[in-house]
Design an enzyme around this catalytic site. Sequence first.
Site, PDB file in Angstrom:
ATOM      1  N   GLY A 173       0.844  -1.192   0.000  1.00  0.00           N
ATOM      2  CA  GLY A 173       0.000   0.000   0.000  1.00  0.00           C
ATOM      3  C   GLY A 173       0.872   1.232   0.000  1.00  0.00           C
TER       4      GLY A 173
ATOM      5  N   CYS B 261       5.463  -6.067   1.342  1.00  0.00           N
ATOM      6  CA  CYS B 261       5.849  -4.653   1.379  1.00  0.00           C
ATOM      7  C   CYS B 261       5.209  -3.931   2.562  1.00  0.00           C
ATOM      8  CB  CYS B 261       5.497  -3.971   0.071  1.00  0.00           C
ATOM      9  SG  CYS B 261       6.761  -4.286  -1.118  1.00  0.00           S
ATOM     10  N   TYR B 262       4.262  -3.026   2.291  1.00  0.00           N
ATOM     11  CA  TYR B 262       3.612  -2.345   3.421  1.00  0.00           C
ATOM     12  C   TYR B 262       3.044  -3.370   4.402  1.00  0.00           C
ATOM     13  CZ  TYR B 262       0.430   0.607   6.092  1.00  0.00           C
ATOM     14  OH  TYR B 262      -0.225   1.243   7.119  1.00  0.00           O
TER      15      TYR B 262
ATOM     16  N   HIS C  40       7.718  -7.625  -4.168  1.00  0.00           N
ATOM     17  CA  HIS C  40       6.400  -8.053  -4.680  1.00  0.00           C
ATOM     18  C   HIS C  40       6.489  -9.404  -5.401  1.00  0.00           C
ATOM     19  CE1 HIS C  40       4.040  -4.436  -3.874  1.00  0.00           C
ATOM     20  NE2 HIS C  40       5.179  -3.783  -4.051  1.00  0.00           N
TER      21      HIS C  40
ATOM     22  N   GLU D 131       4.002 -10.981  -6.629  1.00  0.00           N
ATOM     23  CA  GLU D 131       2.887 -11.134  -7.564  1.00  0.00           C
ATOM     24  C   GLU D 131       3.175 -10.582  -8.955  1.00  0.00           C
ATOM     25  OE1 GLU D 131       3.132  -9.179  -5.018  1.00  0.00           O
ATOM     26  OE2 GLU D 131       2.143  -7.251  -5.244  1.00  0.00           O
TER      27      GLU D 131
ATOM     28  N   SER E 285     -24.256  -9.496 -25.432  1.00  0.00           N
ATOM     29  CA  SER E 285     -23.681  -8.335 -26.096  1.00  0.00           C
ATOM     30  C   SER E 285     -22.706  -8.748 -27.189  1.00  0.00           C
ATOM     31  CB  SER E 285     -22.931  -7.495 -25.062  1.00  0.00           C
ATOM     32  OG  SER E 285     -21.833  -8.247 -24.569  1.00  0.00           O
ATOM     33  N   GLY E 286     -22.353 -10.028 -27.199  1.00  0.00           N
ATOM     34  CA  GLY E 286     -21.284 -10.462 -28.113  1.00  0.00           C
ATOM     35  C   GLY E 286     -19.972 -10.582 -27.371  1.00  0.00           C
ATOM     36  N   GLY E 287     -19.907 -10.014 -26.180  1.00  0.00           N
ATOM     37  CA  GLY E 287     -18.683 -10.071 -25.379  1.00  0.00           C
ATOM     38  C   GLY E 287     -18.584 -11.380 -24.609  1.00  0.00           C
TER      39      GLY E 287
ATOM     40  N   ASP F  93     -18.139 -12.027 -21.354  1.00  0.00           N
ATOM     41  CA  ASP F  93     -18.773 -12.209 -20.045  1.00  0.00           C
ATOM     42  C   ASP F  93     -20.222 -12.680 -20.162  1.00  0.00           C
ATOM     43  OD1 ASP F  93     -16.392 -11.142 -19.353  1.00  0.00           O
ATOM     44  OD2 ASP F  93     -17.174  -9.163 -18.820  1.00  0.00           O
TER      45      ASP F  93
ATOM     46  N   LYS G   4     -11.445 -12.079 -15.083  1.00  0.00           N
ATOM     47  CA  LYS G   4     -11.605 -12.284 -16.539  1.00  0.00           C
ATOM     48  C   LYS G   4     -10.891 -13.551 -17.035  1.00  0.00           C
ATOM     49  CE  LYS G   4     -12.992  -9.877 -20.261  1.00  0.00           C
ATOM     50  NZ  LYS G   4     -14.217  -9.057 -20.282  1.00  0.00           N
TER      51      LYS G   4
END
Length: 529
Positions: A72, A99-100, A186, A188, A240-242, A244, A385
């Site tokens: 953070g 870290c923080y 980090h 990640e 929508s075509g997307g 999700d 996603k």
Amino acid sequence: MPDTLATSQANAARDPARGHETIVVLDFGSQFSMLIARRVRELNTYCELLPFDTPAERIAGMDVRGIILSGGPSSVYDPDAPLAPQWVFESGLPILGICYGMQLMAHQLGGKVVPGTEREYGPAKVQASAGSPLLQGLPAEFDVWMSHGDRLESVPPGFESIASSGNSPYAVMADLTRRYYGLQFHPEVVHTPKGKEILQNFVAEICGCAGSWTAGNFIEETIDAIRAQVGTGRVICGLSGGVDSAVAAALVHRAIGDQLTCIFVDNGLLRAGEAEQVVETFLKHMQINLVHVEAEEQFLQQLAEVTNPETKRVRIGNTFIRIFEREARRIEDARFLCQGTLYPDVIESASHGAGSVKIKTHHNVGGLPPDMKLGLVEPLRFLFKDEVRRIGEALGLPEEMVWRHPFPGPGLAIRVIGEVTREKLDLLRGADRIVMDEIRKAGLYRDIWQSFAVLTDTKSVGVMGDFRTYGYACAIRAVVADDAMTADWARLPHELLAKMSNRIVNEVHGINRVVYDITSKPPGTIEWE
Ligand code: XMP
């Protein structure tokens, strides 16, 4: 929707994530907090990102196996520095501070943190100095990514240093008995190549998670949850075509078959071939009940003479809702609305006050009038996603649909600069198809976050054969990003740009000039409007 709260609580009770071993990340505001959660999920372990001051009751009933305190921007010496709640240290669970998060552990458990004279930011080398489950299997020296201001001067009672760096004797600290660990760097980010192993050691070895969070399990459990939620009710879903909404619909269809009806409002603002693909996939291939509304005319009427991007968005959003509502009312006994809400939307809407200024209005499917009283089915509300894509693949959706680049709700209307007309949309579709085609042929589609053509409202002079031309200038935009918050323009090979430019000018009559957008975000945005 009046019963949203009740419905989301009901969702939580049926939440398929609840039965899984869970790692909780407490968010102290690092730009990487969400990435930590994604990395843990990549290890097949369910992970939730919660605000730093989450009360203990929030995790009651969850199978929490370990806690990660994120990084953070604060210093533990700030007067209003966010602290880890006491329950964290009373839980008996393993803790990893990053870290923080590490400085907080040191500060709250009796070590000493001092303000750094300068910020350490960037690559560094770390040398392991003692054996530990956290660094097990790693080489004696490894590369990491540092980003911190304050530094540790002494570790709290019970801790020891298990790795050092050129700048700090405490690059990694550990209390092996309590299973508390702190990392000054980090793990990640991709710039810490061994970060995945470190997180794996924490999650699997130290917290003992078996890795049951898999696409197969998720699909099975979600199907049960959807059946339990909707019973014999009918569900409607806007496509929508997307990716999700497609994955959400496919999942709900797997669960309840014909009780699902999808509504696809073709607004005439989609890319070349996309409307056809939605119909082909859902109606013909998956045999899902599909209401296909061809509404191009209505949308274009609403957009006539509109040049302001926000007005375009509002008009498109309102027109969509009007049509969707009309169609939804025609479906007898519709009791639920399925939405492709993802975990980042859930986190963002739950975040407290840290929201940023509204730059652009974004429209998602939804916002139906309160008298429709539909319950919400949101089968993807626990997923990132990349997880949605894995589920889509496992459900057998076509590759182009699963890996499709994000596409804005207002579609090509915000990529035609100025007034939107059918002619301009057709020009844009022609150019955009070539951009996509060449990016795919070059094998770059998956490396790029978004790529597309923009039709500017500038005309310029050109020469073709013996003729003088006067046509539109088109821009190519291609960006690389991890999420849409920041992005950099993609360094596309010159030969590829040359091919796109040649093809666009030769094949799309009406465009005679092509430029490449070399603006990063910030200060630019990804879309031009
Ligand atoms: P910007 O242009 O703000 O875009 O950098 C960030 C991401 O959001 C998408 N975008 C939208 N998506 N409705 C949407 O559903 C919108 O009005 C909208 N505007 C931008 C954009 O494509 C990018 O992925």
